[in-house]
Scaffold this active site. Structure first.
Site, PDB file in Angstrom:
ATOM      1  N   GLY A 117       0.790  -1.213   0.000  1.00 35.61           N
ATOM      2  CA  GLY A 117       0.000   0.000   0.000  1.00 35.61           C
ATOM      3  C   GLY A 117       0.826   1.268   0.000  1.00 35.61           C
ATOM      4  O   GLY A 117       0.383   2.311  -0.488  1.00 35.61           O
ATOM      5  N   GLU A 140       3.840  -9.495  -2.263  1.00 35.63           N
ATOM      6  CA  GLU A 140       2.546 -10.088  -1.917  1.00 35.63           C
ATOM      7  C   GLU A 140       2.411 -11.563  -2.245  1.00 35.63           C
ATOM      8  O   GLU A 140       1.674 -12.293  -1.562  1.00 35.63           O
ATOM      9  CB  GLU A 140       1.428  -9.297  -2.608  1.00 35.63           C
TER      10      GLU A 140
END
Length: 351
Positions: A117, A140
């Site tokens: 993010g 991720e």
């Protein structure tokens, strides 16, 4: 005047709108209040003629922003509250779009960790200033997730096959490499912040202010790896990439290290990541964000995300049990299903 939640401070300093991520104990990881506060500040300053430019920075020595609050997203899903988690992602993705299309200079001062993010609230701005401790990654696939927050648009536009390499390996990038690849626009010294704030507050144009503080970066180590990255990661599937790495010489340290790294990642996540990089090449930014919301809307129901967070973040045994466990067993139809339109796709500002 200073306003905002304690985790995020938005303030006016002369011609500058200044955002400070103020959650150092969590490496400035984004939560609801931070996403909403940043969006509110940007919306307010967009049409305010007294604000000429916006800067965002992080508090603490370790991180600009290490990502979103992935543990919270895990817990919501485990509690059957996927809709709540998806509402956060929808607002975060809309924020990413606002930053990408912001009409004023958007300056991210990045020193320390920038992942997940944090990439979404920095990479899409006009100016990305990398301090000496800059460390970028989109890791991720190691927790059964996928590179989101606009990675589908940004990664395919990096040179050669670098975007695919970053997406499926979660490789870490230091400052010199970030400058060479375009992930960062300027190298800045560690203690330039106050001088830069002084110039921006006084209304000095951004490029002129940066000419007074930016420094020269040394040659990027990644340049000697580009041929190898392009050779192995230009293939269209993860299986082909792994086969290429396996066929390399036993003395090829890059191939050996990369292969070992990929073998512990989620096979399904890597398959999704390579597909999103391929599709993202032809999409504009908002189309890429719509695609990412389609993916995350399916992924919150997939077992690998919860298993990955358990193994790497909660229990920290680093022994995730992926389903499926091998890339050879990934069903292409299941991968493709993550990209199908939703009954109601994500709506975005200006879309």
């Amino acid at each position: 005047m200073t306003v905002g939640h304690s985790d995020l401070v938005a303030e006016r300093r002369g011609a500058l709108g200044l955002i400070t991520l103020n959650r150092p104990q969590a490496l400035n990881a984004l939560n609801d209040a931070m996403v909403d506060g940043l969006r509110a500040a940007l919306d307010e300053w967009r049409d305010d003629d007294t604000i000429r430019h916006v800067m965002i920075r992080g508090t603490g020595p370790k991180a600009f922003c290490a990502g979103g609050d992935i543990r919270l997203m895990h817990d919501l899903g485990r509690a059957g509250k996927q809709a709540v988690a998806l509402d956060f992602w929808a607002r975060e993705y809309r924020l990413n779009s606002v930053i990408k299309h912001y009409p004023k200079p958007y300056i991210a001062l990045i020193d320390g960790i920038v992942m997940g993010g944090g990439v979404g609230i920095s990479l899409h701005g006009s100016h990305r200033l990398a301090g000496p401790n800059y460390l970028f990654a989109m890791p991720e696939v190691g927790i059964g997730f996928f590179p989101d927050v606009g990675a589908s648009y940004a990664l395919p536009r990096l040179t050669g096959a670098v975007g695919a390499w970053l997406a499926v390996t979660g490789a870490r990038i230091r400052r010199a490499d970030a400058i060479a690849l375009g992930l960062a626009t300027h190298a800045v010294p560690q203690h330039c912040e106050e001088e830069l704030l002084m110039h921006l507050t006084a209304g000095v144009p951004v490029d002129s202010a940066l000419s007074r503080v930016a420094e020269h970066e040394q040659e990027a180590p990644i340049l000697v790896r580009l041929d190898a990255i392009n050779r192995h990661f230009s293939h269209g599937t993860v299986g082909e990439i792994l086969a290429s790495l396996e066929a390399a010489s036993p003395e090829d340290a890059f191939a050996a290290e990369t292969l070992a790294s990929m073998r512990v990642k989620s096979p399904m996540s890597m398959a999704i990541a390579i597909e999103q990089v391929k599709r993202g090449r032809t999409l504009d930014f908002n189309e890429a964000m719509v695609m990412e919301y389609r993916i995350v809307s399916r992924l919150v129901h997939d077992p690998d995300f919860y298993e990955g967070v358990r193994a790497l973040i909660i229990d920290k045994d680093n022994q995730p049990r992926w389903n499926p466990a091998r890339i050879e067993d990934v069903d292409p139809a299941k991968v493709a299903a993550h990209f199908e339109p939703l009954p109601r796709d994500l709506d975005l500002p200006g879309a």
